[in-house]
Write a protein that holds these residues in place. Structure first.
Motif, PDB file in Angstrom:
ATOM      1  N   LEU A 322       4.987   0.439  -0.719  1.00  0.00           N
ATOM      2  CA  LEU A 322       4.117  -0.600  -1.273  1.00  0.00           C
ATOM      3  C   LEU A 322       3.568  -1.500  -0.183  1.00  0.00           C
ATOM      4  CD1 LEU A 322       6.153  -1.568  -4.471  1.00  0.00           C
ATOM      5  CD2 LEU A 322       4.102  -0.141  -4.327  1.00  0.00           C
ATOM      6  N   ALA A 323       4.366  -1.757   0.845  1.00  0.00           N
ATOM      7  CA  ALA A 323       3.866  -2.562   1.966  1.00  0.00           C
ATOM      8  C   ALA A 323       2.739  -1.839   2.682  1.00  0.00           C
ATOM      9  CB  ALA A 323       5.016  -2.874   2.922  1.00  0.00           C
ATOM     10  N   LEU A 324       2.879  -0.533   2.853  1.00  0.00           N
ATOM     11  CA  LEU A 324       1.820   0.234   3.507  1.00  0.00           C
ATOM     12  C   LEU A 324       0.562   0.272   2.647  1.00  0.00           C
ATOM     13  CD1 LEU A 324       3.950   3.223   4.879  1.00  0.00           C
ATOM     14  CD2 LEU A 324       3.038   1.283   6.168  1.00  0.00           C
ATOM     15  N   LEU A 325       0.737   0.371   1.328  1.00  0.00           N
ATOM     16  CA  LEU A 325      -0.428   0.456   0.444  1.00  0.00           C
ATOM     17  C   LEU A 325      -1.093  -0.886   0.208  1.00  0.00           C
ATOM     18  CD1 LEU A 325       0.946   2.923  -2.256  1.00  0.00           C
ATOM     19  CD2 LEU A 325      -0.874   3.379  -0.611  1.00  0.00           C
ATOM     20  N   SER A 326      -0.408  -1.972   0.532  1.00  0.00           N
ATOM     21  CA  SER A 326      -1.010  -3.289   0.305  1.00  0.00           C
ATOM     22  C   SER A 326      -2.258  -3.502   1.136  1.00  0.00           C
ATOM     23  CB  SER A 326       0.014  -4.387   0.591  1.00  0.00           C
ATOM     24  OG  SER A 326       0.408  -4.331   1.969  1.00  0.00           O
ATOM     25  N   GLY A 327      -2.355  -2.790   2.272  1.00  0.00           N
ATOM     26  CA  GLY A 327      -3.540  -2.947   3.103  1.00  0.00           C
ATOM     27  C   GLY A 327      -4.736  -2.172   2.626  1.00  0.00           C
ATOM     28  N   THR A 328      -4.592  -1.372   1.582  1.00  0.00           N
ATOM     29  CA  THR A 328      -5.739  -0.586   1.096  1.00  0.00           C
ATOM     30  C   THR A 328      -6.668  -1.392   0.211  1.00  0.00           C
ATOM     31  OG1 THR A 328      -4.520   0.175  -0.854  1.00  0.00           O
ATOM     32  CG2 THR A 328      -4.328   1.491   1.158  1.00  0.00           C
TER      33      THR A 328
END
Length: 976
Positions: A322-328
Motif C-alpha cells: 500500500l505504501a508503494l501504491l500510494s504514489g500512483t
C-alpha cells in the motif's frame, strides 16, 4: 527516501514576469531563487515527485523557460520506456544540446557501437562540468524511472561532483513506479548543504482556487459555482484530469454550467480510466494483484482481504504494498485502503477474463461472509461473482435488497434480486424472489414488474403439468397474485391464478385466497363489448366456504345491491380478527368496500387502516394504494372532505399514476376530479379528466367511474347532452357486470338531471334508482335516493352536512317508514307519498314529477340517519328536534290525501313552497342573479323565473327585497 529540504525564501516574480502554473506558486518561488543562486555560482539538485498527471512535466517546462529568460543554458531530455534499453540514450540527448565548449571533452558523444570513446561516467561528468564553467547550466531530465542504466549512472556521478560548479540538475520521477534505492540521484553526502542545494518537491493536488482559475481561463466569466465545486471534488486536483475534461467540454461545445454536471461526471470517469490505463504498465505483477484485490473489495477492503486475494510468492507485505501504491494517485485517502474512483476499479479489472473476474469476486464474497462483514459488502462482491451455490449468498442479497427498497433505491434492489435469481434455489424461494423483484421495479418499470409476477405464477421449466405445489410455493404465488389483482392487472394472470389455485390443496387458506383473487380478476375483466369475453362459469362465489371467499361474496352482493344484511354478515366474517391471518389484504379490501357501500364507513375505515399497516409491512404498494382509494371513498361517505383528499394524496405517493395497470388507472383520476368538483373547482376537475390514458384503460370497470365523473363535470358546465351520454354509458358498463347498486355510482339520478323534470326518461331513471336503493336498504343509500342536492357538485358525504333548511315532515315520515318497513319490492317512495299528487301543498322529495339531483356514493345534501341511528318505533311519529321551515299540517299521509287537516298557523300566513321553489328562493335571497342560480341548479333561466314568481305569490310579497324576511318567517312553521 531523500531528505526534503525546505524552500528558502525567494522574491516574488516581478510584474510582467512569466506566471507560475496554477497552484504551483510555492514551487515557482523556489525555482526562481535557485536559478538566481545558480547565476551566482551555487549548484543545486532538485527532484520533483508525484503521481501521473499531477503536473511534473509542466513544472519542469516552466523551470526551463525561467532559466532561458535568466540567461542560463538549458539542456532538457525525457526518458521513455521505449528507449530504456538503449545505452547512453538519455546522456546523448543532453550532451547534444550543450554545443561546443573550451574543454576537449565537450564534443558530441559517439553513437556507434564501434566508436573507440570509452563512455565512462567520469568523462560525461567532465563534459557537463566544462560546459557549466563557461556558462551557468540547467540540466532537465523528465521521467528518470525510464532512464537507461549508463545514463542514470552518469547523472548520479555528476550529482556527486557539483560542488563549485554552476550547474543545476532538475529531475522528475513518477511516484507510481516502484523506487529502488540504487536509483537515487543525490549530491555527495560529505558536501555542505550551503555548497550544493538539495530539494525534493512532492507535488500536491491543485487546491480549489487553482481549479477555479483553470476553468476561468478556459471560459472567462461563465463558470457556475456549483460546477467549480464539483470539478474540484471529482477530479482530485489532478491537472491532467482537469485538462482532459476541459478539452472534452470544448470538443463537444458544452458549457461549465450546472445543467452539465452529468457530462462532468462522465468526462471525469473517462479521464480517470485513461490515467489508470497509463499507470498500470508501470507496476509489477505483485502490485497489480493488490490493486485487483482493492478493486474487488471496494470501500469495505481490509488488510486481511488483501492478503487472502493477492497472496503470492513475490507479493510484499500489505503495508509495504500500500505504501508503494500510494504514489500512483489511484488510492483514496482514509483509514481503509480503497481505489479513488470506480472508473479506476473497472480499468484495473479490465484485463482479466470474465471467469477470472467472477472467481475473484466469489473468493472475496466468501472471505467477507466468513469475516462477518456487513451485508452491503458481501452483496456488492456477489454482484460480480458467478454462482456461489450457498444459501448465505441468497440471504445476504435479499437482506441488502430489502434495505435498498426501504430507502427507495429500487434500481439497486432490483440488481441484487436479479443476481439472487441466478443462484440455485428451491421453487418456493424462486417465487418469493420474483415477487420481491416485481415489487422492487414497480415504482420505475410497472410493466416489467408484471412480467416478473407472471413468472412467479408460472411453474418452473420442466415441471410436470399436474404436479401439486408445496405449501410454501402456494403461499408465495398467493402474494404474487395479490399484487397483480390489487394493481388492476387481471386479464393476463387470470388463467395463471386459476392454475395456481388448482395446484393448492383444497380446504386450505391459500386455496381459498387464490380462488377469491381469481373471482376478483374475472370480475375485473374488460367489458365483453371491448373484447374481454363473457365471464366463465364459476367466476363468482356461490356459497363461500372460507373467509376469503366470503369477502368476495360480500363485495359482489353489495355491488348487485341484493341483500344488505347478507353482505354485512359476509364482510364482517372476512374481517374478523380470527380471519385476518388467512385472508389476503387485497381480498380484505374487497370486504371493506362492501361495508362502505352498506354505509358502515367507520367499520370499513378501521379495517382499511389494518390493511394499510399489513401492506406497509410487506412492501405491497398496490395493496396499500387500493386500501387508500377505498379510504377516500369511505371518507367521502362520512362527509370528511379533507380526510378524503389526504387519503388520495397518500395514494398518489404510494402508487403514482404510472404504477397502476391501464384497467385501473382511471379510478384515481375519477376520485380526484370528483373531489375538485366537491370544492366547486369544475375547471380543475375538467383538467384532471384530460389526462391522457392508454387505450386499454377504456375496457376496465374503473372506466365507468371516470365516465361518471366526466358526466358530472359536464353537467356542471351545462353540457347536458354530453353528460347524458357519459352517464348512460357508465350505467351500461356497470350493468354489464351486474353492478346495479346505486350506492356504487348513482348514475341514474345524475342522468335524470340532464333532462327536464317532466321528461319520461328522467322519471324512469329516478324511479328505478329509488327502487334499487329501497331494495338495498342502506341508510346512506336511502338518503341518497330520496334527498335533493343543490348545485351541480354534490359528492359523497354531502348529505351529512347541515341543510339550508330542514326536511319536510312528510319526507321524514316516508324515510322512516322506508327504513323500517319489510319491503316486498313493489313499495316505493312514490307509493308512500302518493297523496301529495292531489294535494295543493308542497311536493314531497320523492315525487317523480320533480326529479332532484343525485347524491350518492357522491350524494347531495340532506339529513340521513347514520349507520348507528335508531328509527322511531312507528312510522307515523315525527322525529323530535327536526324543525322544518314549512310543511303541511299534522296528521300524516292519511290526513293529507283530502287536505282536510290543516292547522290555523299553517294556513293563515302563506302557502307552503315546494322544494324546488324554496331552493331557488333561498339562492335569490342570498343575492345570486337568475343566471347564476340557473347555473348552480343546472336548470334554465326561464325555470328560475317561474319558480321565483310562484314563490312571491305564495309568500305574499312583491319581489326580492322582502324575500329574505319572508323565508325567515316561514322557517318557524311546523306541524303541530
Amino acid at each position: 527516501m531523500p531528505r526534503t529540504t525546505a524552500a528558502p525564501p525567494a522574491p516574488h516574480p516581478a510584474p510582467g514576469a512569466r506566471p507560475a502554473p496554477p497552484g504551483r506558486e510555492a514551487e515557482d518561488r523556489l525555482l526562481r531563487g535557485l536559478l538566481a543562486d545558480l547565476r551566482r555560482g551555487r549548484p543545486a539538485v532538485v527532484e520533483v515527485h508525484g503521481p501521473p498527471g499531477i503536473g511534473r512535466t509542466t513544472l519542469l517546462e516552466h523551470a526551463a523557460a525561467l532559466a532561458g529568460e535568466a540567461g542560463v543554458r538549458v539542456a532538457a531530455a525525457a526518458a521513455s520506456p521505449e528507449e530504456a534499453a538503449l545505452p547512453h540514450g538519455l546522456a546523448a540527448q543532453l550532451h547534444g544540446q550543450l554545443g561546443p565548449g573550451p574543454h576537449p571533452a565537450a564534443r558530441p558523444l559517439p553513437h556507434g557501437p564501434g566508436d573507440p570513446w570509452p563512455r565512462r561516467p567520469e568523462e560525461l561528468c567532465a563534459a557537463f562540468q566544462a560546459a557549466a564553467r563557461s556558462r551557468p547550466t540547467l540540466l532537465v531530465v523528465d521521467d528518470t524511472q525510464w532512464a537507461d542504466t549508463p545514463s542514470l549512472r552518469g547523472l548520479q556521478a555528476l550529482a556527486r561532483r557539483l560542488a563549485g560548479v554552476p550547474l543545476m540538475l532538475l529531475t522528475s520521477r513518477n511516484s507510481a513506479a516502484r523506487p529502488d534505492p540504487s536509483d537515487r540521484i543525490e549530491p555527495c553526502p560529505l558536501a555542505d548543504g550551503r555548497a550544493v542545494a538539495r530539494h525534493v518537491l512532492e507535488l500536491p493536488p491543485l487546491p480549489a482556487e487553482a481549479v477555479r482559475r483553470v476553468l476561468a481561463a478556459a471560459w472567462p466569466g461563465s463558470v457556475d459555482a456549483a460546477f467549480e465545486e464539483e470539478a474540484a471534488r471529482c477530479l482530485d486536483g489532478n491537472p491532467a484530469l482537469l485538462r482532459s475534461v476541459v478539452a472534452r467540454f470544448v470538443r463537444h461545445d458544452w458549457t461549465p454550467r450546472t445543467a452539465h454536471l452529468a457530462h462532468l461526471a462522465e468526462s471525469a470517469a473517462e479521464a480517470v480510466r485513461e490515467r489508470t490505463v497509463r499507470t498500470l504498465p508501470l507496476l509489477p505483477d505483485e502490485l497489480l494483484g493488490v490493486l485487483r484485490a482493492l478493486a474487488v473489495a471496494g470501500p469495505d477492503c481490509t488488510p486481511g482481504l488483501i492478503d487472502a486475494l493477492a497472496a503470492g510468492p513475490r507479493t510484499p507485505g500489505t503495508a509495504r504494498a500500500l505504501a508503494l501504491l500510494s504514489g500512483t494517485g489511484l488510492l483514496a485517502d482514509g483509514p481503509r485502503p480503497a481505489l479513488r474512483a470506480e472508473a479506476a476499479a473497472r480499468a484495473v479489472l479490465a484485463d482479466l477474463g470474465t471467469a477470472q473476474r467472477e472467481e475473484l469476486h466469489a473468493r472475496a464474497a466468501a472471505w467477507a461472509h466468513r469475516a462477518a462483514l456487513p451485508d452491503r459488502a458481501v452483496a456488492r462482491m456477489l454482484l460480480g461473482a458467478g454462482r456461489i451455490g450457498a444459501p448465505w449468498a441468497v440471504a445476504a442479497l435479499r437482506r441488502r435488497a430489502a434495505e435498498h427498497r426501504a430507502a427507495g433505491r429500487h434500481h439497486q434492489a432490483a440488481r441484487l434480486l436479479e443476481r439472487a435469481l441466478r443462484e440455485p434455489v428451491p421453487e418456493a424461494l424462486r417465487v418469493r424472489l420474483l415477487t420481491e423483484l416485481g415489487a422492487a421495479v414497480l415504482p420505475t418499470e410497472p410493466e416489467v414488474a408484471s412480467r416478473h409476477l407472471y413468472r412467479a405464477l408460472d411453474p418452473p421449466a420442466g415441471a410436470a403439468a399436474a404436479a401439486p405445489a408445496d405449501p410454501g410455493t402456494v403461499r408465495a404465488r398467493l402474494r404474487a397474485a395479490e399484487l397483480l389483482v390489487a394493481r388492476g392487472d387481471v386479464l393476463t394472470p387470470a388463467a395463471r391464478i386459476a392454475r395456481a389455485a388448482a395446484e393448492a390443496e383444497p380446504g386450505t387458506a391459500e386455496h381459498s385466497g387464490l380462488r377469491a383473487l381469481h373471482w376478483m380478476a374475472e370480475h375485473g375483466r374488460p367489458d365483453p363489448e371491448d373484447g374481454g369475453g363473457p365471464p366463465p362459469p364459476g367466476s363468482r362465489p356461490a356459497r363461500p366456504e372460507q373467509a376469503a371467499e366470503a369477502a368476495v361474496a360480500a363485495w359482489r352482493t353489495a355491488q348487485r345491491g341484493l341483500d344488505i344484511s347478507r353482505a354485512r354478515e359476509l364482510a364482517r366474517a372476512a374481517l374478523a380478527p380470527e380471519a385476518r391471518a388467512h385472508v389476503p389484504p387485497a381480498v380484505r379490501a374487497a370486504a371493506a368496500h362492501a361495508l362502505v357501500l352498506s354505509g358502515d364507513t367507520e367499520e370499513a375505515r378501521g379495517a382499511l387502516d389494518g390493511i394499510l399497516v399489513c401492506a406497509g409491512r410487506r412492501d405491497a404498494r398496490p395493496v396499500a394504494g387500493l386500501a387508500l382509494l377505498l379510504t377516500c371513498l369511505a371518507e367521502l361517505w362520512a362527509g370528511r372532505d379533507a380526510a378524503a383528499s389526504a387519503a388520495l394524496d397518500r395514494c398518489e405517493e404510494v402508487m403514482p399514476h404510472r404504477c397502476w395497470h391501464p384497467l385501473m388507472a382511471p379510478g384515481p383520476l375519477a376520485l380526484r376530479a370528483l373531489l375538485d368538483l366537491r370544492r366547486g373547482d369544475a375547471d380543475a376537475a375538467a383538467r384532471i379528466l384530460e389526462t391522457r390514458l392508454p387505450p386499454a384503460a377504456e375496457s376496465g370497470m374503473a372506466w365507468a367511474h371516470l365516465l361518471y365523473a366526466r358526466g358530472r363535470v359536464r353537467l356542471a358546465a351545462g353540457e347536458r347532452e354530453a353528460a347524458l351520454a357519459d352517464l348512460l354509458e357508465c350505467g351500461r358498463r356497470l350493468l354489464a357486470r351486474q353492478a346495479a347498486n346505486p350506492a356504487l355510482l348513482p348514475w341514474r339520478s345524475a342522468a335524470a338531471r340532464t333532462r327536464d323534470p317532466e321528461d319520461p326518461l328522467a322519471v324512469r331513471l329516478l324511479a328505478e334508482e329509488r327502487r334499487l336503493a329501497l331494495r338495498w336498504g342502506s341508510p346512506v343509500a336511502l338518503a341518497t335516493a330520496l334527498a335533493p342536492g343543490p348545485g351541480g357538485a354534490a359528492l359523497p358525504g354531502t348529505a351529512a352536512r347541515p341543510r339550508e333548511r330542514a326536511a319536510g315532515w312528510r319526507y321524514r315520515q316516508a324515510l322512516v317508514a322506508l327504513g323500517t318497513a319489510p319491503f316486498s319490492g313493489h313499495l316505493t317512495v312514490d307509493s308512500l307519498l302518493d297523496d301529495d299528487r292531489a294535494a295543493p301543498g308542497p311536493v314531497p322529495h320523492g315525487d317523480a314529477r320533480h326529479p332532484q339531483p343525485d347524491a350518492g356514493p357522491y350524494p347531495g345534501p340532506g339529513p340521513y340517519p347514520g349507520p348507528g341511528a335508531q328509527p322511531p318505533s312507528h312510522a307515523g311519529r315525527e322525529v323530535r328536534g327536526d324543525r322544518p321551515r314549512h310543511g303541511p299540517p299534522p296528521g300524516g299521509p292519511q290526513g293529507t290525501r283530502n287536505g282536510a287537516a290543516r292547522t290555523g298557523r299553517a294556513a293563515a300566513a302563506v302557502a307552503p313552497l315546494t322544494e324546488a321553489e324554496h331552493r331557488v328562493a333561498a339562492l335569490a335571497a342570498g343575492g345570486l342573479p337568475n343566471r347564476a342560480i340557473a347555473g348552480e341548479l343546472a336548470v334554465t333561466a326561464r325555470t328560475v323565473e317561474q319558480h321565483l314568481t310562484k314563490a312571491y305569490r305564495k309568500l305574499g310579497i312583491r319581489g326580492r327585497p322582502q324575500l329574505a324576511a319572508a323565508l325567515e318567517r316561514t322557517a318557524t312553521e311546523e306541524p303541530t
